[in-house]
Design an enzyme around this catalytic site. Structure first.
Site, PDB file in Angstrom:
ATOM      1  CG  HIS A 277       5.404  12.965 -24.413  1.00 20.92           C
ATOM      2  ND1 HIS A 277       4.041  12.773 -24.565  1.00 20.92           N
ATOM      3  CD2 HIS A 277       5.542  13.997 -23.531  1.00 20.92           C
ATOM      4  CE1 HIS A 277       3.402  13.645 -23.795  1.00 20.92           C
ATOM      5  NE2 HIS A 277       4.287  14.389 -23.166  1.00 20.92           N
TER       6      HIS A 277
ATOM      7  CD  GLU B 210       6.217  17.908 -21.986  1.00 20.14           C
ATOM      8  OE1 GLU B 210       5.591  18.875 -21.493  1.00 20.14           O
ATOM      9  OE2 GLU B 210       5.657  16.853 -22.367  1.00 20.14           O
TER      10      GLU B 210
ATOM     11  CG  HIS C 206       0.267  17.360 -23.089  1.00 22.96           C
ATOM     12  ND1 HIS C 206       1.020  18.513 -23.125  1.00 22.96           N
ATOM     13  CD2 HIS C 206       1.092  16.400 -22.595  1.00 22.96           C
ATOM     14  CE1 HIS C 206       2.238  18.253 -22.671  1.00 22.96           C
ATOM     15  NE2 HIS C 206       2.313  16.978 -22.348  1.00 22.96           N
TER      16      HIS C 206
ATOM     17  CD  GLU D 237      -5.011  16.900 -15.027  1.00 19.52           C
ATOM     18  OE1 GLU D 237      -4.034  16.210 -14.689  1.00 19.52           O
ATOM     19  OE2 GLU D 237      -5.462  16.956 -16.167  1.00 19.52           O
TER      20      GLU D 237
ATOM     21  CE  LYS E  54      -1.595  13.910 -13.486  1.00 13.50           C
ATOM     22  NZ  LYS E  54      -2.075  14.361 -14.809  1.00 13.50           N
TER      23      LYS E  54
ATOM     24  CG  HIS F  21      -1.905  12.911 -24.795  1.00 12.34           C
ATOM     25  ND1 HIS F  21      -2.524  13.374 -23.651  1.00 12.34           N
ATOM     26  CD2 HIS F  21      -0.600  12.727 -24.463  1.00 12.34           C
ATOM     27  CE1 HIS F  21      -1.628  13.468 -22.674  1.00 12.34           C
ATOM     28  NE2 HIS F  21      -0.456  13.089 -23.146  1.00 12.34           N
TER      29      HIS F  21
ATOM     30  NE  ARG G 222      -3.901  -2.061   2.084  1.00 16.44           N
ATOM     31  CZ  ARG G 222      -3.569  -3.105   2.830  1.00 16.44           C
ATOM     32  NH1 ARG G 222      -2.519  -3.052   3.625  1.00 16.44           N
ATOM     33  NH2 ARG G 222      -4.286  -4.188   2.771  1.00 16.44           N
TER      34      ARG G 222
ATOM     35  NE  ARG H  50      -0.556  17.383 -12.112  1.00 16.29           N
ATOM     36  CZ  ARG H  50       0.103  16.515 -11.348  1.00 16.29           C
ATOM     37  NH1 ARG H  50      -0.206  16.364 -10.076  1.00 16.29           N
ATOM     38  NH2 ARG H  50       1.081  15.784 -11.848  1.00 16.29           N
TER      39      ARG H  50
ATOM     40  CE  LYS I 265       4.290  17.822 -13.409  1.00 15.04           C
ATOM     41  NZ  LYS I 265       4.422  16.629 -14.249  1.00 15.04           N
TER      42      LYS I 265
ATOM     43  CG  ASN J 183      -3.036  18.209 -19.325  1.00 15.45           C
ATOM     44  OD1 ASN J 183      -2.018  17.557 -19.102  1.00 15.45           O
ATOM     45  ND2 ASN J 183      -4.158  18.034 -18.664  1.00 15.45           N
TER      46      ASN J 183
HETATM   47  N1  LIG Z   1       4.249  10.876 -14.612  1.00 14.14           N
HETATM   48  C1  LIG Z   1       4.155  11.987 -15.310  1.00 14.14           C
HETATM   49  O1  LIG Z   1       3.704  13.030 -14.821  1.00 14.14           O
HETATM   50  C2  LIG Z   1       4.624  11.975 -16.735  1.00 14.14           C
HETATM   51  C3  LIG Z   1       4.765  13.181 -17.439  1.00 14.14           C
HETATM   52  C4  LIG Z   1       5.257  13.141 -18.735  1.00 14.14           C
HETATM   53  C5  LIG Z   1       5.606  11.931 -19.313  1.00 14.14           C
HETATM   54  N2  LIG Z   1       5.439  10.780 -18.614  1.00 14.14           N
HETATM   55  C6  LIG Z   1       5.809   9.474 -19.202  1.00 14.14           C
HETATM   56  O2  LIG Z   1       7.203   9.485 -19.437  1.00 14.14           O
HETATM   57  C7  LIG Z   1       7.495   8.555 -20.470  1.00 14.14           C
HETATM   58  C8  LIG Z   1       8.502   9.152 -21.409  1.00 14.14           C
HETATM   59  O3  LIG Z   1       9.684   9.408 -20.691  1.00 14.14           O
HETATM   60  P1  LIG Z   1      11.077   9.680 -21.433  1.00 14.14           P
HETATM   61  O4  LIG Z   1      10.868  10.630 -22.523  1.00 14.14           O
HETATM   62  O5  LIG Z   1      12.049   9.972 -20.373  1.00 14.14           O
HETATM   63  O6  LIG Z   1      11.362   8.290 -22.165  1.00 14.14           O
HETATM   64  P2  LIG Z   1      12.136   6.965 -21.725  1.00 14.14           P
HETATM   65  O7  LIG Z   1      12.022   6.725 -20.280  1.00 14.14           O
HETATM   66  O8  LIG Z   1      11.663   5.906 -22.656  1.00 14.14           O
HETATM   67  O9  LIG Z   1      13.657   7.294 -22.065  1.00 14.14           O
HETATM   68  C9  LIG Z   1      14.025   7.555 -23.382  1.00 14.14           C
HETATM   69  C10 LIG Z   1      15.262   6.762 -23.789  1.00 14.14           C
HETATM   70  O10 LIG Z   1      16.401   7.370 -23.217  1.00 14.14           O
HETATM   71  C11 LIG Z   1      17.236   6.383 -22.607  1.00 14.14           C
HETATM   72  N3  LIG Z   1      17.961   7.077 -21.539  1.00 14.14           N
HETATM   73  C12 LIG Z   1      17.476   7.485 -20.344  1.00 14.14           C
HETATM   74  N4  LIG Z   1      18.403   8.208 -19.700  1.00 14.14           N
HETATM   75  C13 LIG Z   1      19.491   8.256 -20.489  1.00 14.14           C
HETATM   76  C14 LIG Z   1      20.745   8.901 -20.389  1.00 14.14           C
HETATM   77  N5  LIG Z   1      21.061   9.656 -19.343  1.00 14.14           N
HETATM   78  N6  LIG Z   1      21.633   8.729 -21.403  1.00 14.14           N
HETATM   79  C15 LIG Z   1      21.307   7.990 -22.499  1.00 14.14           C
HETATM   80  N7  LIG Z   1      20.115   7.401 -22.663  1.00 14.14           N
HETATM   81  C16 LIG Z   1      19.223   7.531 -21.671  1.00 14.14           C
HETATM   82  C17 LIG Z   1      16.280   5.319 -22.177  1.00 14.14           C
HETATM   83  O11 LIG Z   1      16.954   4.109 -22.050  1.00 14.14           O
HETATM   84  C18 LIG Z   1      15.269   5.330 -23.331  1.00 14.14           C
HETATM   85  O12 LIG Z   1      15.736   4.523 -24.389  1.00 14.14           O
HETATM   86  C19 LIG Z   1       6.174   8.204 -21.112  1.00 14.14           C
HETATM   87  O13 LIG Z   1       5.805   6.896 -20.727  1.00 14.14           O
HETATM   88  C20 LIG Z   1       5.195   9.218 -20.525  1.00 14.14           C
HETATM   89  O14 LIG Z   1       3.891   8.694 -20.406  1.00 14.14           O
HETATM   90  C21 LIG Z   1       4.962  10.786 -17.347  1.00 14.14           C
HETATM   91 ZN   LIG Z   2       4.081  15.991 -21.780  1.00 14.77          ZN
END
Ligand SMILES: NC(=O)c1ccc[n+]([C@@H]2O[C@H](COP(=O)([O-])OP(=O)(O)OC[C@H]3O[C@@H](n4cnc5c(N)ncnc54)[C@H](O)[C@@H]3O)[C@@H](O)[C@H]2O)c1
Ligand SMILES: [Zn+2]
Length: 366
Positions: A269, A189, A252, A241, A147, A256, A125, A245, A231, A249
């Protein structure tokens, strides 16, 4: 990773009703993890969650800093952001005898952070979560705000929770190994934060694009800090949200939909969000809410940051369908964040399909 930290880390606090969350930002912050974790009372039983690719690049440093640790490595990539992968985390924790006082330290991009975070939110939990984001997107966005969650085969981010990380350690030195396209994805972003809340940030990215791409700490670190502050400020006022919040978006809604219709394969993204921001700005101009020169400034900056994947072949009908299915449709109304100038937005809830259609035509879709 041998550059000495040249400035003291910056502290940003997220103050929400649930759990306080402290963010530390600065070159070399990862090397200070033991002190940071101790000062925020993170338990001594720590489970590092990462991916093989990230661990290969940065595992040695983190092992040196955190002490010998057997990381839980999750397969890399969005398609593994699912409940099966979360199960792997549970299994590793149970086998190792983790308890309520244990902590998960998520080292990676948004995929690792969201998945490990969901594991931390649900195991027993909820256990303590620490984010050590290694992509620009994770540093300015996904590691902040609590999130966490995973995808379902029927849709993205459908399974999730709110679980504030106790500590977020943002070390921009990790970004030195990040491929340019991933870096750019995060940068869009940052541009978003400029559009919704800070013309100064927007202008600095436009002026200092080269220095940013060179990861010049004098430009990059302040850009990350300001993004995080924006943020953190929004989340502190509206964790769940309820209203405010939603401004996060911006870009987005269409973004999306673009990701969904291309099955998350064509765009990073941030690239989809870049198109989404162009669409939102265009819509605002068409409504007379935004001056056209502001839209042009945004289009110019996005163009300056680099090429985006093509969209000319995408079907407007499918995008509209995707927008309809988006979680932002509340009681049949489409909430849409539009910019009224660079640095300020408003939310409108009466956007019609025809308006969106016209925007998508102007963006060049068919
Ligand atoms: N929780 C939230 O509020 C929130 C907000 C925005 C996005 N997200 C989520 O985040 C995800 C996207 O995250 P992302 O863009 O970081 O993608 P990701 O986590 O897939 O990373 C992108 C790539 O970079 C590589 N990588 C990571 N760090 C590295 C480094 N220092 N050097 C070299 N390579 C590296 C990873 O192995 C991967 O191949 C999506 O699933 C999205 O839904 C969540
Ligand atoms: Zn985003």
């Amino acid at each position: 990773m041998s550059t000495p930290p040249h400035k003291d880390p910056i502290r940003v606090d997220v103050t929400t009703g649930s759990h306080p969350s402290t963010i530390w930002i600065g070159d070399g912050v990862a090397d200070r993890l033991p002190d940071l974790l101790a000062s925020h009372n993170v338990g001594a039983r720590r489970f590092v969650v990462s991916s093989p690719a990230i661990w290969k690049l940065h595992g040695e440093q983190l092992t040196r800093v955190l002490g010998a640790t057997e990381p839980i490595l999750l397969p890399d990539g969005e398609r593994y952001k699912n409940t099966q992968t979360v199960s792997k985390i549970y299994e590793a924790l149970i086998r190792a005898g983790a308890d309520r006082g244990s902590a998960i330290i998520a080292v990676g991009g948004g995929v690792v952070g969201d998945t490990a975070g969901f594991g931390a939110a649900t195991f027993l939990r909820g256990i303590t979560l620490v984010h050590v984001p290694t992509t620009l997107l994770a540093q300015v966005d996904s590691s902040i705000g609590g999130k966490v969650g995973v995808n379902h085969t029927l849709g993205k981010n459908l399974i999730g929770a709110f679980h504030q990380p106790a500590v977020v350690a943002i070390d921009p030195l990790f970004l030195r190994t990040l491929p340019r396209r991933e870096f750019r994805s995060g940068l869009y972003e940052v541009v978003k934060y400029g559009v919704i809340a800070s013309r100064g940030l927007f202008d600095r990215i436009a002026r200092e694009t080269k220095a940013i791409f060179a990861r010049d700490p004098d430009v990059l670190v302040p850009a990350i800090v300001e993004s995080v502050q924006i943020k953190a400020d929004v989340v502190s006022k509206d964790e769940r949200e309820g209203g405010l919040r939603r401004i996060l978006n911006f870009g987005h809604t269409v973004g999306h939909a673009l990701e969904a219709v291309t099955k998350y394969r064509r765009f990073r993204h941030g690239e989809a969000i870049a198109y989404g921001m162009l669409a939102a700005a265009d819509l605002a101009v068409a409504r007379g809410a935004l001056a056209d020169r502001e839209r042009q400034a945004l289009a110019q900056l996005i163009a300056q940051l680099g090429p985006l994947p093509p969209i000319g072949d995408l079907s407007i009908d499918e995008i509209i369908e995707g927008v309809r299915r988006d979680k932002k449709v509340v009681h049949g109304k489409l909430h849409f964040v539009i910019a009224i100038e660079i640095g300020a937005t408003m939310t409108v809830d009466d956007v019609t399909e025809d308006e969106i259609r016209a925007v998508l035509v102007r963006l060049g879709m068919k």
